[in-house]
Write an enzyme that holds these catalytic residues in place. Sequence first.
Site, short mmCIF file in Angstrom:
data_model
loop_
_atom_site.label_atom_id
_atom_site.label_comp_id
_atom_site.label_asym_id
_atom_site.label_seq_id
_atom_site.Cartn_x
_atom_site.Cartn_y
_atom_site.Cartn_z
N ASP A 165 44.87 104.12 -24.85
CA ASP A 165 44.33 102.77 -24.62
C ASP A 165 44.48 102.33 -23.16
O ASP A 165 43.56 101.77 -22.56
CB ASP A 165 45.03 101.74 -25.52
CG ASP A 165 44.65 101.90 -26.98
OD1 ASP A 165 43.78 102.73 -27.30
OD2 ASP A 165 45.25 101.19 -27.82
N HIS A 186 43.22 97.84 -25.74
CA HIS A 186 43.99 97.81 -26.99
C HIS A 186 43.67 96.49 -27.69
O HIS A 186 43.96 95.41 -27.15
CB HIS A 186 45.48 97.92 -26.62
CG HIS A 186 46.46 97.80 -27.74
ND1 HIS A 186 46.51 98.69 -28.79
CD2 HIS A 186 47.45 96.90 -27.96
CE1 HIS A 186 47.50 98.34 -29.61
NE2 HIS A 186 48.07 97.26 -29.13
N GLU A 199 37.06 106.62 -29.49
CA GLU A 199 38.17 106.85 -28.54
C GLU A 199 38.32 108.33 -28.19
O GLU A 199 38.60 108.68 -27.04
CB GLU A 199 39.49 106.31 -29.11
CG GLU A 199 39.59 104.80 -29.02
CD GLU A 199 40.98 104.28 -29.32
OE1 GLU A 199 41.41 103.35 -28.63
OE2 GLU A 199 41.65 104.79 -30.25
N GLU A 259 44.79 94.71 -30.09
CA GLU A 259 45.81 93.71 -30.42
C GLU A 259 46.22 92.87 -29.21
O GLU A 259 46.88 91.85 -29.35
CB GLU A 259 47.04 94.40 -31.02
CG GLU A 259 46.82 94.95 -32.42
CD GLU A 259 46.25 96.36 -32.44
OE1 GLU A 259 45.62 96.78 -31.44
OE2 GLU A 259 46.43 97.06 -33.46
N HIS A 263 48.04 107.97 -31.38
CA HIS A 263 46.58 108.13 -31.51
C HIS A 263 46.27 109.43 -32.22
O HIS A 263 45.47 110.26 -31.75
CB HIS A 263 45.92 108.08 -30.13
CG HIS A 263 45.58 106.69 -29.67
ND1 HIS A 263 46.52 105.81 -29.22
CD2 HIS A 263 44.40 106.01 -29.64
CE1 HIS A 263 45.94 104.65 -28.92
NE2 HIS A 263 44.65 104.75 -29.16
N HIS A 279 40.16 103.40 -34.43
CA HIS A 279 41.41 103.81 -33.78
C HIS A 279 41.59 105.33 -33.88
O HIS A 279 41.63 105.88 -34.98
CB HIS A 279 42.60 103.10 -34.41
CG HIS A 279 43.91 103.59 -33.88
ND1 HIS A 279 44.40 103.22 -32.65
CD2 HIS A 279 44.79 104.49 -34.38
CE1 HIS A 279 45.53 103.85 -32.43
NE2 HIS A 279 45.80 104.63 -33.46
N GLU A 281 50.85 104.01 -27.84
CA GLU A 281 50.62 103.90 -29.29
C GLU A 281 50.16 105.25 -29.83
O GLU A 281 49.36 105.93 -29.18
CB GLU A 281 49.53 102.85 -29.49
CG GLU A 281 49.09 102.59 -30.90
CD GLU A 281 47.93 101.59 -30.94
OE1 GLU A 281 48.02 100.64 -31.72
OE2 GLU A 281 46.94 101.76 -30.19
#
Length: 262
Positions: free
Chosen positions: A53, A128, A187, A130, A44, A182, A42
Amino acid sequence: MEPERPAGDDGTSILMEEMTFERYLERIRGGAVVILPCGAIEQHGPHLPMKADAFIATAIAERTARAHDALVAPSFNYGCKSQALSGGGQVFGGTTSLDSDTFTRVLRDVLRELMRHGATRMLVLNGHGENQFPTYEGVDLALRDAGRDDVKILVAGWWQFVSEERIREIYPGEFPGWDLEHAATTETSLMLALDPASVRHAHVLDERMDHVPPYAVFPQPPDLVPRSGVMSRATPASRELGEALLDTVRRGLDDLFRREFP
Ligand code: ZN
Ligand code: MN
């Protein structure tokens, strides 16, 4: 007499994929916990790699496995669809996602296989957001299929071990909430602690969303999230905050192992 171990398996690896199948079976039949890290590929932001992630979940899983004599199954590197207000959404190139239904079915299959091998104690460790509810579904279906009462499977995202109180103590400034973190301060800090060479320092930036609706909009409005893919401030990130987060998560996992997998 100790049986001779085949080349490549010196008996110390915690990674399932590096073990011979016999060594692996011996470990799980002896009650070793299997940790299954789940991440995503994904975007970032302009400063972090797309592996973030999966990489963070795997790094935490490996440290935990060493501390608790557990083993780590190969990670899920593809995750569930990115949502606008927690990962920027599917409008970004690079973000490579599975439908929730696909993810759930792959997880169900993998858990079924682990149980078939004799695993009775498992931890799905998410990196992650989701993935969370599709993970619950995959675990539930795998257990329903198995119809066994001697199996325990836990599911957690690493951030769930960081209490509101703790994040207030260690976070520089006002914490925007995990969804908007995010590619932001936490992170980035974790990647600075775990894999500093992967962080492009000159590209770390701050964003702020003008309006965060308390609902989801489909299809995603093109101007809803910043084009950078970063959802809030990232410049307060530091290696020290990353280490503090890792330490907090480690203590949470120590507690989990004590309570759930004695
Ligand atoms: Zn992330
Ligand atoms: Mn994510």
